[in-house]
Design a protein around this motif. Sequence first.
Motif, short mmCIF file in Angstrom:
data_model
loop_
_atom_site.label_atom_id
_atom_site.label_comp_id
_atom_site.label_asym_id
_atom_site.label_seq_id
_atom_site.Cartn_x
_atom_site.Cartn_y
_atom_site.Cartn_z
N ARG A 9 68.74 5.54 -43.49
CA ARG A 9 68.99 5.79 -41.93
C ARG A 9 69.98 6.40 -41.54
N LYS A 10 71.03 6.06 -42.27
CA LYS A 10 72.66 6.57 -42.36
C LYS A 10 72.51 7.95 -42.40
N LYS A 11 71.40 8.70 -43.80
CA LYS A 11 71.82 10.05 -43.42
C LYS A 11 70.42 11.43 -41.68
N ILE A 12 69.96 9.60 -41.97
CA ILE A 12 69.29 10.83 -40.66
C ILE A 12 70.09 10.60 -39.09
N VAL A 13 70.85 9.61 -38.99
CA VAL A 13 71.96 9.67 -38.05
C VAL A 13 72.91 10.24 -38.04
N LYS A 14 73.37 10.62 -39.28
CA LYS A 14 74.51 11.75 -39.09
C LYS A 14 73.85 13.30 -39.22
N GLY A 15 72.69 13.25 -40.14
CA GLY A 15 71.78 15.20 -39.86
C GLY A 15 71.62 15.23 -37.83
N MET A 16 71.94 14.53 -37.13
CA MET A 16 71.49 14.35 -35.57
C MET A 16 73.03 15.13 -35.79
N LYS A 17 74.11 14.68 -36.13
CA LYS A 17 75.61 15.05 -35.79
C LYS A 17 75.00 16.57 -35.17
N GLY A 18 75.90 17.29 -33.35
CA GLY A 18 75.64 18.19 -32.95
C GLY A 18 74.91 18.45 -32.25
#
Length: 518
Positions: A209-218
Amino acid sequence: MRPNKARAPTSCQGTRFSLGEDEQRNIAKEERSKLISEALQKMKGKIPEIASSHVSSRVLQTCVKYCSETERDAVFEELKPHFLNFACNTYAVHLVKKMLDNASKKQLAEFILNLHGHVASLLRHMVGSVEGFSLATHDFCGSTNSRKGIVDHSIIHRVLIEYFSIADKSSAAEVIQQLSGPLLVRIIHTRDGSRIGMLCVKHGSAKERKKIVKGMKGYVGKIAHDQYGSLVLSYLVSTVDDTKLITKTVIRELQTMLKELVLDKNGRRPLLQLLHPNFSRYFSPDDTAAFNLSIPSLNAKSELEVKSGTYPSKDEKSSDEDNSTKATVVGANESASSENVHFIEGGKKDPSLRRRELLVDNCLAENLIDVCIENAAELLRSNFGKEVLYEVATGGADGILHPVLDGKLNSLHEAIASLAAEPKSEESGEEHVLENFHSSRTIRKLIIDSPTFATTLWMKALKGNCGLWAQGHSSKVICAYLESSYAKINKLANEELRPLIDSGILRKPENKQPGKEG
């Protein structure tokens, strides 16, 4: 008596004892390699027959798992002419899957060639359909690093969503792991893709989940403006318990474009989800059904844990991340009506606490109120903006903005009342807020649902002026005072409105609710 068959299985069973008994499991690597080589030598020429056996196929699977690449290639060559039949065989299909897990690109291409022209029949077969989708997913996941463009195609999203409906636990978990991260952003722009995104969030680990959220940055703004991406964001803010991460990555980016989002059909949805979760006015039955999708094999695991009382240890899960154990499984092609769908919360944090941390504690609500005050006239007249303004002005569902932001809300009520107090002018090119179709209906709803706003509006704009607004859309606004369920609000306007009703200038509301005290 039955005729004797080939002796291969018997030989294999002897090997199975050597490889499989507890005392043999911790043998040295060299000794294991020697045993496997001996076993494969005995099986040579009989591998297709062994692969179809309930017992001996397991021995072969173990050998394939630990054998050398050269030995595995030899097994592949012997199995190659039988791949189509094995793809539909209850026992051999597991061996085929193991072979594919370690297959080279050339071997994978040969396997696909063997199945070419037989896809329709495989999809209709109970075992074959699983292997067909497994192959497609294997190929998809294995190519994400070298052919990222493949994930943009909606047909891949359809394959994946169907695959999730039949995949076993380990296979489904593997796909979720592969997709979790920036790659998922490329998928969530389609209906099926957004559902894949929500399934990855729901069933993913805390790390995923952390990777998914961070992958949305920008990309949060772009995702929010997308029809299907906005659903994924709405699901995220209702599911992920790590509110610090969501605030840092998602909320902060949304705060930089609030006015733009409030006026956008899709962009407003994550905001509305926080203000009034899962409201059927803002989310269709199909949207809500998507929120409730589950991967059957992973959902069954959760239910089993609940029934047996066994849960993951602290080392296996984050303290603030836990998959829902009350999920309703809905098929990939299934929709549901708003009456029979219950939204699934994916974490173990209290939903109201999670919502407060995201909406109130990080100043998002305060910023939203400021946007509504500064742009009240535009939002009231907007087909989309008016709904955000309404939710904010009423304090949100369950009064989440009260009492912390009561002072700011009073300022918003004053701003709307000031617009209503402006004189009626024929020369102005813009309709008065009490006569505009959208704004008049929004103000009417606010009068009925917010006694505080109703009082402010009456004292600042309507008292003594009701005769001016007794015709057209504005008549619905002043009649709302008689529709209010609060006796105090009825009493405010009754004396001035009664003569207008008696004279026939104003039509009395037909479905007046019984008045409440206070």
